[in-house]
Scaffold this motif. Structure first.
Motif, mmCIF file in Angstrom:
data_model
loop_
_atom_site.group_PDB
_atom_site.id
_atom_site.type_symbol
_atom_site.label_atom_id
_atom_site.label_comp_id
_atom_site.label_asym_id
_atom_site.label_seq_id
_atom_site.Cartn_x
_atom_site.Cartn_y
_atom_site.Cartn_z
ATOM 1 N N ALA A 19 0.835 -1.207 0.000
ATOM 2 C CA ALA A 19 0.000 0.000 0.000
ATOM 3 C C ALA A 19 0.871 1.258 0.000
ATOM 4 O O ALA A 19 0.588 2.221 -0.728
ATOM 5 C CB ALA A 19 -0.934 -0.006 1.205
ATOM 6 N N GLY A 20 1.939 1.256 0.802
ATOM 7 C CA GLY A 20 2.816 2.417 0.859
ATOM 8 C C GLY A 20 3.662 2.578 -0.385
ATOM 9 O O GLY A 20 3.840 3.685 -0.904
ATOM 10 N N TRP A 21 4.212 1.472 -0.888
ATOM 11 C CA TRP A 21 5.019 1.488 -2.106
ATOM 12 C C TRP A 21 4.188 1.952 -3.289
ATOM 13 O O TRP A 21 4.620 2.793 -4.087
ATOM 14 C CB TRP A 21 5.574 0.088 -2.314
ATOM 15 N N ALA A 22 2.967 1.419 -3.407
ATOM 16 C CA ALA A 22 2.069 1.839 -4.485
ATOM 17 C C ALA A 22 1.670 3.299 -4.310
ATOM 18 O O ALA A 22 1.545 4.040 -5.296
ATOM 19 C CB ALA A 22 0.838 0.945 -4.518
ATOM 20 N N VAL A 149 8.591 9.023 0.882
ATOM 21 C CA VAL A 149 7.949 8.239 1.927
ATOM 22 C C VAL A 149 6.448 8.478 1.872
ATOM 23 O O VAL A 149 5.992 9.582 1.560
ATOM 24 C CB VAL A 149 8.530 8.588 3.322
ATOM 25 N N PHE A 150 5.688 7.407 2.162
ATOM 26 C CA PHE A 150 4.228 7.458 2.157
ATOM 27 C C PHE A 150 3.748 6.784 3.435
ATOM 28 O O PHE A 150 4.226 5.706 3.787
ATOM 29 C CB PHE A 150 3.690 6.708 0.935
ATOM 30 N N ALA A 156 5.359 4.246 8.148
ATOM 31 C CA ALA A 156 6.004 5.037 7.103
ATOM 32 C C ALA A 156 6.717 4.076 6.149
ATOM 33 O O ALA A 156 7.583 3.307 6.586
ATOM 34 C CB ALA A 156 6.993 6.019 7.703
ATOM 35 N N VAL A 157 6.342 4.102 4.876
ATOM 36 C CA VAL A 157 6.963 3.233 3.874
ATOM 37 C C VAL A 157 7.900 4.091 3.018
ATOM 38 O O VAL A 157 7.456 5.016 2.325
ATOM 39 C CB VAL A 157 5.899 2.548 2.993
ATOM 40 N N THR A 190 4.638 4.869 13.997
ATOM 41 C CA THR A 190 5.368 4.056 14.974
ATOM 42 C C THR A 190 6.377 3.127 14.318
ATOM 43 O O THR A 190 7.313 2.666 14.973
ATOM 44 C CB THR A 190 4.393 3.197 15.807
ATOM 45 N N THR A 191 6.181 2.838 13.018
ATOM 46 C CA THR A 191 6.967 1.814 12.343
ATOM 47 C C THR A 191 7.413 2.310 10.978
ATOM 48 O O THR A 191 6.690 3.068 10.323
ATOM 49 C CB THR A 191 6.125 0.534 12.160
ATOM 50 N N GLY A 192 8.601 1.878 10.546
ATOM 51 C CA GLY A 192 9.077 2.143 9.201
ATOM 52 C C GLY A 192 9.267 0.837 8.454
ATOM 53 O O GLY A 192 9.661 -0.174 9.048
ATOM 54 N N LEU A 193 8.998 0.843 7.152
ATOM 55 C CA LEU A 193 9.167 -0.332 6.301
ATOM 56 C C LEU A 193 9.855 0.077 5.005
ATOM 57 O O LEU A 193 9.629 1.184 4.495
ATOM 58 C CB LEU A 193 7.821 -0.960 5.935
ATOM 59 N N LEU A 194 10.656 -0.821 4.457
ATOM 60 C CA LEU A 194 11.221 -0.599 3.127
ATOM 61 C C LEU A 194 11.755 -1.910 2.562
ATOM 62 O O LEU A 194 11.917 -2.900 3.279
ATOM 63 C CB LEU A 194 12.325 0.460 3.149
ATOM 64 N N LEU A 195 11.999 -1.893 1.257
ATOM 65 C CA LEU A 195 12.658 -2.981 0.563
ATOM 66 C C LEU A 195 14.077 -2.521 0.278
ATOM 67 O O LEU A 195 14.277 -1.437 -0.275
ATOM 68 C CB LEU A 195 11.930 -3.284 -0.746
#
Length: 230
Positions: A19-22, A149-150, A156-157, A190-195
């Motif tokens: 969802a964030g990447w898109a 970032v989204f 936060a992605v 609260t959280t961060g995500l990434l590839l």
């Protein structure tokens, strides 16, 4: 949702990341069974499917959808690369990338302040459009580093963290990450995500991020196009 809770639900984590990447890229999303998909309108013009440790039957269904067009992709989150590489071969898919990882961070460990750029030859700017936060560093007219970032819920992605070849090894990747984190903190995250690529994994580990899963990218194409690079 805390990072610890998210790690226990990798499929949920995948859905948030997609969802964030898109969102970062303006992609249309859909569901294929219980897993997400995104239409890569700006690159392949085709669907990419995503799954975390799918069953053999689920993998077969996703592989069949992927094989309908050479430019479609299937991305699997798993720590059992051998199993899914073998399944892919059985269904006529080729591995295009197996070096990336999904990484996560507790945003409470990240700096919430706008970073300071010490090099007077470089200029820093931020912007926001369609809920996407952008950060970039320029040297005159040349782009030196950039990222976006989204925010999805409380996550936060981060996406497209790039330092251009002529500006690497100057700390600009870390600078962009801190600049984006400061923008993300405008929301209740609260959280961060990434590839992460291999090079990115070193940077993000240094910034406190942790790996939660390996990433296997597959395609029916025989030209080996690596979607991880786009």
């Amino acid at each position: 949702m805390s990072p610890e809770t998210m790690i226990e639900d990798i499929t949920g984590l995948l859905e948030v990341w997609v969802a964030g990447w898109a969102g970062c890229r303006g992609y249309q999303t859909a569901k294929e069974g219980r897993f997400p998909a995104a239409l890569r309108a700006d690159t392949s013009g085709e669907w990419e499917y995503f799954a975390s440790d799918p069953t053999d039957d689920e993998f077969a269904g996703l592989a069949a959808k992927t094989a309908e067009a050479p430019s479609r992709g299937l991305t699997i989150l798993t720590n059992d690369l051998a199993r899914y590489t073998a399944l892919a071969a059985r269904h006529g898919l080729n591995a295009t990338s197996d070096t990336q990882t999904m990484m996560i961070v507790d945003m409470a460990t990240q700096d919430a302040e706008d970073p300071w750029l010490s090099d007077d030859d470089l200029a820093f700017s931020t912007s926001e459009q369609n809920r996407v936060h952008y950060a970039e560093v320029r040297s005159g007219d040349a782009l030196a580093a950039s990222g976006r970032v989204f925010v999805v819920g409380d996550t936060a992605v981060f996406d497209k963290i790039i330092t251009e070849p002529g500006f690497q090894r100057r700390g600009l990747g870390a600078f962009i990450m801190r600049a984006l984190a400061a923008q993300a903190f405008e929301h209740d995250v609260t959280t961060g995500l990434l590839l992460a690529s291999i090079d990115g994994q070193k940077l993000y580990s240094h910034l406190g991020w942790s790996t939660v899963s390996r990433v296997l990218m597959l395609s029916a194409s025989r030209n080996g196009a690596d979607l991880s690079l786009s």
